[in-house]
Design a protein around this motif. Structure first.
Motif, short mmCIF file in Angstrom:
data_model
loop_
_atom_site.label_atom_id
_atom_site.label_comp_id
_atom_site.label_asym_id
_atom_site.label_seq_id
_atom_site.Cartn_x
_atom_site.Cartn_y
_atom_site.Cartn_z
N ALA A 47 0.83 -1.20 0.00
CA ALA A 47 0.00 0.00 0.00
C ALA A 47 0.87 1.26 0.00
O ALA A 47 0.64 2.18 -0.79
N ILE A 48 1.89 1.29 0.84
CA ILE A 48 2.80 2.44 0.89
C ILE A 48 3.53 2.58 -0.44
O ILE A 48 3.67 3.69 -0.98
N ARG A 49 4.00 1.47 -0.98
CA ARG A 49 4.71 1.49 -2.27
C ARG A 49 3.82 2.06 -3.37
O ARG A 49 4.24 2.90 -4.16
N ARG A 50 2.57 1.63 -3.41
CA ARG A 50 1.67 2.10 -4.46
C ARG A 50 1.36 3.59 -4.33
O ARG A 50 1.32 4.31 -5.32
N VAL A 51 1.16 4.06 -3.11
CA VAL A 51 0.90 5.49 -2.91
C VAL A 51 2.13 6.30 -3.34
O VAL A 51 2.01 7.27 -4.08
N ALA A 52 3.31 5.89 -2.89
CA ALA A 52 4.54 6.61 -3.24
C ALA A 52 4.78 6.58 -4.74
O ALA A 52 5.10 7.61 -5.35
N ASP A 53 4.62 5.41 -5.36
CA ASP A 53 4.83 5.29 -6.81
C ASP A 53 3.86 6.18 -7.58
O ASP A 53 4.23 6.80 -8.58
N HIS A 54 2.62 6.22 -7.13
CA HIS A 54 1.60 7.03 -7.79
C HIS A 54 1.97 8.51 -7.72
O HIS A 54 1.87 9.24 -8.71
N LEU A 55 2.42 8.95 -6.53
CA LEU A 55 2.84 10.34 -6.37
C LEU A 55 4.04 10.67 -7.25
O LEU A 55 4.08 11.70 -7.91
N VAL A 56 5.03 9.78 -7.27
CA VAL A 56 6.24 10.00 -8.08
C VAL A 56 5.91 10.00 -9.56
O VAL A 56 6.36 10.87 -10.32
N ASP A 57 5.13 9.05 -10.00
CA ASP A 57 4.79 8.92 -11.41
C ASP A 57 4.10 10.17 -11.95
O ASP A 57 4.50 10.74 -12.97
N HIS A 58 3.08 10.64 -11.24
CA HIS A 58 2.35 11.80 -11.73
C HIS A 58 3.12 13.10 -11.51
O HIS A 58 2.94 14.06 -12.27
N LEU A 59 3.99 13.15 -10.51
CA LEU A 59 4.84 14.32 -10.34
C LEU A 59 5.80 14.42 -11.52
O LEU A 59 5.99 15.50 -12.08
N ALA A 60 6.38 13.30 -11.91
CA ALA A 60 7.27 13.30 -13.08
C ALA A 60 6.51 13.73 -14.34
O ALA A 60 7.04 14.47 -15.17
N GLU A 61 5.27 13.26 -14.46
CA GLU A 61 4.44 13.66 -15.61
C GLU A 61 4.21 15.16 -15.60
O GLU A 61 4.39 15.84 -16.63
N MET A 62 3.81 15.71 -14.46
CA MET A 62 3.50 17.14 -14.39
C MET A 62 4.76 17.97 -14.67
O MET A 62 4.70 18.93 -15.45
N GLU A 63 5.88 17.61 -14.09
CA GLU A 63 7.11 18.37 -14.29
C GLU A 63 7.56 18.31 -15.75
O GLU A 63 8.01 19.31 -16.31
N ALA A 145 -4.67 2.17 0.93
CA ALA A 145 -4.69 2.09 2.38
C ALA A 145 -6.04 1.59 2.89
O ALA A 145 -6.10 0.80 3.83
N ASP A 146 -7.10 2.05 2.25
CA ASP A 146 -8.43 1.60 2.65
C ASP A 146 -8.62 0.10 2.44
O ASP A 146 -9.40 -0.53 3.15
N ALA A 147 -7.89 -0.46 1.47
CA ALA A 147 -7.98 -1.90 1.23
C ALA A 147 -7.53 -2.68 2.48
O ALA A 147 -8.08 -3.74 2.78
N LEU A 148 -6.57 -2.14 3.21
CA LEU A 148 -6.11 -2.75 4.47
C LEU A 148 -6.95 -2.30 5.65
O LEU A 148 -7.24 -3.07 6.54
N GLY A 149 -7.27 -1.02 5.64
CA GLY A 149 -8.08 -0.46 6.72
C GLY A 149 -7.31 -0.26 8.01
O GLY A 149 -6.08 -0.26 8.03
N ASP A 150 -8.07 -0.09 9.08
CA ASP A 150 -7.51 0.13 10.41
C ASP A 150 -7.28 -1.25 11.04
O ASP A 150 -8.22 -2.00 11.25
N LEU A 151 -6.03 -1.56 11.36
CA LEU A 151 -5.70 -2.88 11.89
C LEU A 151 -5.41 -2.85 13.38
O LEU A 151 -4.82 -3.80 13.92
N SER A 152 -5.83 -1.79 14.06
CA SER A 152 -5.57 -1.72 15.50
C SER A 152 -6.50 -2.63 16.28
O SER A 152 -7.46 -3.13 15.82
#
Length: 152
Positions: A47-63, A145-152
């Motif tokens: 989940a963290i990898r996908r969020v980070a990759d998504h941010l990096v990918d579209h940031l590179a696109e925008m720049e 992240a919602d796919a995992l949800g709150d695991l507390s």
């Protein structure tokens, strides 16, 4: 988070990251079993990898588009692949690193988006979505992240 109709593009991205990290704070309790969602499975690291990759990918696109270049195609394995690193336990140290990584990426996005005029946000150069729409698209990264949800 504020009403999405009044939310700025920068707020949408920052709010997404805050939401992801709030859930991630509970993932140190993960039992090691991937969680199915739609036709995929998710783990804290994935989940963290996908969020980070998504941010990096579209940031590179925008720049690239702002520089008058063609965006480079991405070669992410995305969420179709669950690698061994995705299956590792999610520790307090992993959470700390996710916080550092994602909050920095969110600030880069927010700073860039806030520097653009409404005209640039809505009539963005190059092929693809407007930068406003791109930011709102990124806000949907809460899905991982919602796919995992709150695991507390």
């Amino acid at each position: 988070m504020s009403d999405s109709a009044q939310e700025t593009p920068a707020q949408a991205v920052v709010g997404m990251v805050e939401h992801v990290l709030a859930l991630a704070a509970t993932w140190t309790h993960w039992d090691g079993r991937p969680v199915p969602a739609d036709d995929r499975v998710y783990t804290p690291h994935k989940a963290i990898r996908r969020v980070a990759d998504h941010l990096v990918d579209h940031l590179a696109e925008m720049e690239a588009r702002l520089a008058g270049e063609e965006p480079q195609p991405d070669h992410w394995h995305a969420s179709a692949v669950t690698g061994e690193a995705d299956l590792a336990p999610f520790t307090r140290q992993d959470l700390d690193e996710a916080r550092s990584r994602l909050t920095r990426l969110a600030r880069i996005w927010a700073n860039r988006l806030d520097a653009l005029s409404d005209d640039q946000l809505d009539h963005s150069p190059g092929q693809g979505w407007s930068f406003r729409r791109l930011a709102l698209h990124l806000a949907g990264s809460t899905y991982y992240a919602d796919a995992l949800g709150d695991l507390s």
